[in-house]
Design an enzyme around this catalytic site. Structure first.
Site, short mmCIF file in Angstrom:
data_model
loop_
_atom_site.label_atom_id
_atom_site.label_comp_id
_atom_site.label_asym_id
_atom_site.label_seq_id
_atom_site.Cartn_x
_atom_site.Cartn_y
_atom_site.Cartn_z
N HIS A 32 -6.43 7.28 -4.46
CA HIS A 32 -7.93 7.19 -5.24
C HIS A 32 -8.84 8.45 -4.69
O HIS A 32 -9.56 8.20 -5.44
CB HIS A 32 -8.20 5.77 -5.45
CG HIS A 32 -8.70 5.32 -4.03
ND1 HIS A 32 -7.79 4.55 -3.40
CD2 HIS A 32 -10.14 5.26 -3.50
CE1 HIS A 32 -8.68 4.05 -2.46
NE2 HIS A 32 -9.63 4.57 -2.30
N ASP A 64 -10.94 -0.32 -4.09
CA ASP A 64 -11.65 0.76 -4.05
C ASP A 64 -11.72 1.71 -5.32
O ASP A 64 -12.69 2.42 -5.48
CB ASP A 64 -11.55 1.34 -2.58
CG ASP A 64 -12.60 2.59 -2.42
OD1 ASP A 64 -13.70 2.42 -2.87
OD2 ASP A 64 -12.38 3.53 -1.86
N ASP A 110 -8.05 4.90 3.57
CA ASP A 110 -8.08 5.92 2.64
C ASP A 110 -6.99 6.73 3.10
O ASP A 110 -6.91 7.38 4.15
CB ASP A 110 -9.36 6.82 2.39
CG ASP A 110 -10.21 5.91 1.72
OD1 ASP A 110 -9.84 5.46 0.44
OD2 ASP A 110 -11.54 5.76 2.18
N HIS A 124 -9.57 -0.91 5.02
CA HIS A 124 -9.14 -0.24 3.98
C HIS A 124 -9.12 1.31 4.48
O HIS A 124 -10.10 2.05 4.83
CB HIS A 124 -10.39 -0.08 2.98
CG HIS A 124 -10.12 0.82 1.63
ND1 HIS A 124 -9.18 0.81 0.90
CD2 HIS A 124 -10.91 1.87 1.45
CE1 HIS A 124 -8.97 1.63 0.00
NE2 HIS A 124 -10.43 2.25 0.33
#
Length: 1010
Positions: free
Chosen positions: A420, A173, A53, A51
């Site tokens: 996000h 997430d 970001d 994941h």
């Protein structure tokens, strides 16, 4: 080593043969062999993932390159390097990747040989792209335009380079999930939506009742966009004890070693898998192996997973498991093959709490200045995309192509900004600064492009015009701060033509406000001659106001001239100069001109608004058209952010809103200075407490709503206390604890205070637990009186209705403690915001959407003023330049309710354009009339574009709608919608390109032109 080289050689030969045969194979069309699943054992789908970001604790660049490791040990380029190497070492291994903003960078750095190797991995199914957006966007604070655009950016890259279209949404997430996001994934043709976060009370009930998977039918208007949804058992990271990259014990399977642990580790993993299985309905469970920025050293993961799979699968009777490297799409196919009947969910997944004291409702408002800047740049991007398409026939193809290439900067930075931990405001401060800088660079690039395009448009159409010198265009990005250097030449007698652009699909008659250095001016329209204007003189500044009429997707020109200039036309109308009248001084002293009890009234033909003569506060509002009235008050209050207490150490911070108590304090007890302006264009009440708190209620002569402009911040923390500031409106409407909020600017969601449709809510946090995100619209209704009060916003905010007849809008927040959710910093932001809202009050039976939808779009897509200068009279200037322009066939070529949502080049060398058209109205069952299906002939829209073909596509424009195939699911209500049930699948219309648009439907086309 020999096997590895042979494996690579086979991949390369396969691709070369395809190229020789002249085939561009689309991988979506290749039937990959299905993995071997067991009908008797529990199939454990191990999904290797990272994941990544797109900014959070580090900037995008820092995360990609692996710099600033003291903050976070992460380097995406190394993750991709090592993961690819490990896939090549063992064809059984699989890996999924999500964030195309990172993958695109890595891809561009690879040699042709390596690119071909990676294509082979995608062909074989070892590497699978999931979700496929430029980022994993937030779902609370993003606008639907931006969400679709960033998904398009990622999907176009994947289609162009790999011929793949992702089939699974993977939002593991984001901090809550919206109805619009589910609807978008359905319209993309996704087979499923996999999520990681769900409210702790909701998930407890689902775990107990085996409802971790369901059909999400999030929209009444387009139910065919329902999407199967699966909730991960324990978030998205590797189960405890098996994070081999972060120090957990490796699998030791050598029988000659004293510390052989393969049996115990296999038993430990079996217990994890069996526990997962108790909450799902099929004999398949998905267990993620990975986490934030995982697989930096992929070999540590894969080598141990290989051993775990080999040992457990060699002992099926002992463990009862069938382990396999898998992907979300393989897992979803297996669940679908079970042919079960699924529950249906119709509400959204906001708000989200991970425990009773921790509602993730603060980020709805965190960093409101950044949120506003993202929204502003969304509007600008749509302007420049439109201009590039509609003006391309007026410039050399090489120049047009270069301008299209230039705008990629803005597309990509806007794609990053939807992450996000970007627009959400949950990043570290230096990362927020980095996002703002990137947006500024994209903004400047866009304005430069607009300068070129508008110069071309001004000198187009006619020999005399084409011979004129091309004007230089400038802009005033600080208009909301009453700063506009572009009008300074008025002081020296130079006239200032203002070109005002309208990016919406209908003619707009709206007020324009421009700061000017002098008071005595006239305004002349290119089409209507001299017009009425007004100059408001406030605290030594001059604000020019006039009503402008702007055609759709085009501009009109208004020339501002000093009355002392040599260029003033003989019959020009001087602006009316209005000095603000002080009604109340700062100490609360009442001006003798106003009786103590007499209200101040602002009124036009549509509404009457009354204000207190004591402090300028709003008292009542009347809709003169329908004759309905309500008393209304507005106050600024603040909540004291928790710094932890005996109940919980939870603090209010970037993510979490947790007030010390449910009581809110008045933000400022002092009486403000109050001044009033009355004019032909606008009248206003200005309330001034300090430079950190200014409120202006403004009523324009042609408006059916009241505009509210607010200056808030920097928030004072000199008392050592953070503050979360709310604007509270209280009306006399009886609302039965019910109110409505938009979902990412689209369909309205019904909210009931202290209630959840999906489970029995235990109310622990009655304030923060009732806040939900609002991107554009919130309203309350009184069905008995048929009244509706609506607030339209210019950026995302948090909103609640804690009492009947109330709407609370959180405006700004500043906290002094970190909330413990990973960002590692308090939300101690010292920015000032200038924000605009619209208040609409009307009879429900008057078709409410026709009031608030256009008002919301007007705020989200504001008029764009563009400035130049001239030493000519307005008549001479108009004779040389094209002062009014629209590429559409008439002032209103689209039927009421339809809007061009997207108009952008896909490839201007091939004359292919991406066109999206949406029906802006929804089916909601609240109005006396629901919107109808609207018919449109695409060939009748444009005057500068001749459409030669129109092919309907999926939402991101990469797959023909006629080729779209989704998995079929059974639901308890038996409503198994066909994805195309309300859509024509004709690629090339034989009847003048005629299509129909049902309520809230977005249809996407690739059109070709001549």
């Amino acid at each position: 080593m020999v096997i590895k080289k042979l494996f690579i050689l086979i991949f390369c030969l396969f691709l070369i043969i395809n190229e020789i045969n002249g085939k561009k194979t689309k991988i979506n069309d290749i039937k990959k062999s299905k993995p071997k699943l067991s009908s008797t054992l529990l199939n454990v789908h191990i999904v290797a993932h990272t994941h990544d970001d797109v900014g959070w604790l580090k900037t995008v660049d820092e995360y990609y390159y692996g710099s600033n490791m003291s903050i976070a040990f992460a380097g995406v380029q190394y993750t991709l390097d090592t993961a690819i190497t490990c896939l090549l070492a063992n064809p059984e291994r699989k890996f999924i990747y999500v964030e195309i903003a990172f993958f695109q960078r890595w891809w561009d750095e690879q040699s042709t040989t390596m690119q071909n190797i990676v294509k082979g991995l995608v062909e074989s199914g070892q590497l699978e792209f999931i979700n496929g957006g430029y980022c994993m966007n937030d779902e609370a604070t993003t606008y639907y335009d931006d969400t679709i655009d960033q998904m398009t950016l990622g999907h176009q890259f994947l289609w162009e380079n790999f011929g793949v279209m992702p089939k699974i949404g993977w939002h593991i997430d984001p901090f809550g999930h919206s109805a619009t996001q589910a609807r978008i994934f359905g319209q993309l043709g996704f087979d499923a939506f996999i999520i990681g976060r769900m409210d702790y009370q909701d998930i407890e009930a689902r775990l107990e009742n085996k409802q971790m998977e369901f059909m999400w039918r999030s929209t009444q208007s387009t139910p065919e966009n329902q999407v199967f949804t699966s909730v991960l058992r324990a978030m998205y990271c590797t189960p405890d004890g098996f994070n081999f990259e972060q120090g957990d014990d490796p699998i030791q399977d050598d029988p000659n070693l004293f510390d052989n642990n393969v049996d115990s580790r296999a038993e430990q993993f079996t217990q994890v898998a069996l526990e997962y299985a108790t909450h799902y309905r099929t004999n398949n469970v998905l267990i993620p192996f990975g986490c934030d920025f995982a697989y930096l050293n992929a070999q540590m993961y894969y080598k141990n997973i290989d051993k775990l799979i080999a040992h457990i699968n060699s002992n099926p009777d002992k463990y009862g498991l069938n382990l396999l490297y898998s992907t979300p799409s393989i897992y979803i196919d297996a669940v679908n093959d079970a042919n079960l009947v699924w529950e249906v969910k119709t509400d959204d997944l906001f708000p989200y709490a991970d425990n009773e004291f921790s509602y993730w409702t603060g980020y709805f408002v965190s960093r409101p200045a950044l949120k506003g800047y993202v929204r502003q740049n969304n509007a600008l991007l749509h302007v420049v995309e439109q201009m590039l398409v509609t003006s391309s026939n007026l410039m050399p193809s090489s120049r047009s192509e270069q301008l299209v290439d230039d705008i990629v900067i803005m597309r990509e930075v806007m794609g990053i900004a939807q992450h996000h931990d970007a627009v959400s405001g949950t990043e570290q401060q230096h990362v927020a600064d980095d996002y703002a800088e990137r947006l500024s660079i994209g903004n400047c690039a866009s304005l430069e492009t607009i300068n070129t395009v508008v110069g071309t448009l001004l000198t187009a159409n006619g020999n005399s015009k084409s011979a004129a010198a091309t004007p230089t265009i400038s802009f005033c990005p600080l208009l909301n701060q009453s700063i506009c250097p572009a009008t300074d030449p008025l002081s020296s007698g130079t006239s200032v033509p203002v070109l005002i652009y309208n990016s919406l699909s209908w003619t707009r008659n709206e007020p324009v406000r421009i700061p000017i250095p002098i008071a005595n001016v006239t305004v002349t329209s290119s089409s209507n001659g001299s017009i009425t204007s007004q100059v408001n003189q406030i605290n030594g500044t001059f604000i020019l106001e006039f009503l402008a009429t702007i055609p759709p997707l085009g501009y009109s020109t208004y020339i501002i001239t000093s009355t002392a200039s040599d260029f003033v036309e003989p019959n020009s109308i001087p602006a009316i100069i209005i000095q603000d009248e002080i009604i109340v001084s700062g100490g609360g002293k009442i001006n003798e001109k106003v009786s103590y009890n007499d209200p101040i009234i602002l009124e036009n033909d549509y509404i009457n608004v009354q204000f207190s003569s004591q402090d300028g506060s709003i008292l009542s509002i009347t809709n003169k058209t329908s004759g309905v009235t309500s008393s209304i008050t507005q106050e600024y209050i603040w909540y004291n952010p928790s710094v932890g207490n005996d109940d919980s150490a939870q603090c209010s911070g970037a993510y979490i809103f947790r007030p010390v108590e449910d009581f809110a304090y008045p933000y400022n007890n002092a009486t403000p200075s109050v001044s009033i302006i009355r004019g032909e264009i606008s009248s206003s009440i200005r309330r001034f407490w300090s430079n950190e708190m200014v409120q202006t209620f403004r009523l324009y002569s042609n408006a059916d709503h009241l505009e509210v402009e607010e200056i808030i911040g920097p928030i004072d923390i000199s008392d050592g206390i953070g503050k979360e500031i709310v604007s509270r409106y209280t009306t006399t409407l009886v609302t039965d604890q019910t109110w409505y909020s938009d979902s990412q600017g689209m369909e309205m969601q019904k909210r009931i205070t202290n209630y959840r449709p999906s489970w029995n809510l235990t109310v622990v946090q009655p304030t923060s637990g009732n806040y939900v995100p609002v991107n554009a619209i919130a309203y309350i209704q009184d069905p008995n009186q048929s009244l509706q009060f609506t607030i339209v916003t210019d950026r995302s905010r948090g909103c609640a209705s804690l009492r009947d007849g109330q709407l609370d809008m959180m405006m700004h927040r500043r906290t002094l403690k970190d909330d413990g959710r990973g960002v590692g910093q308090p939300m101690n932001e010292s920015t000032q915001i200038v924000t605009t809202s619209k208040l609409i009050f009307h009879d429900i039976s008057s078709y409410a959407q026709s009031h608030y939808r256009p008002a919301a779009l007007s705020l989200s897509h504001p008029l764009l003023p563009m400035f130049t200068t001239t030493q000519q009279s307005s008549n001479d200037w108009n004779s040389q330049y094209q002062g009014v322009y629209s590429p559409l066939t008439s002032a209103s070529p689209l039927p009421n309710g339809l809007k061009i949502q997207t108009l952008q080049w896909l490839d201007n060398q091939d004359n292919t354009i991406l066109l999206r058209i949406e029906n802006i109205y929804q089916i909601d069952g609240q109005d006396s009339q629901d919107p109808q299906t609207i018919t449109l002939d695409l060939s009748t829209i444009f005057s500068t574009i001749t459409i030669t073909s129109a092919t309907e596509m999926n939402l991101t424009g990469v797959q023909k709608l006629s080729n779209l195939s989704r998995l079929k699911w059974k639901t308890v209500d038996g409503k198994n919608y066909d994805h195309k049930s309300s859509s024509s699948t004709k690629e090339d219309s034989s009847n003048g390109f005629v299509f129909t648009f049902s309520p809230m439907q977005i249809r996407t086309f690739i059109i070709t032109t001549n």
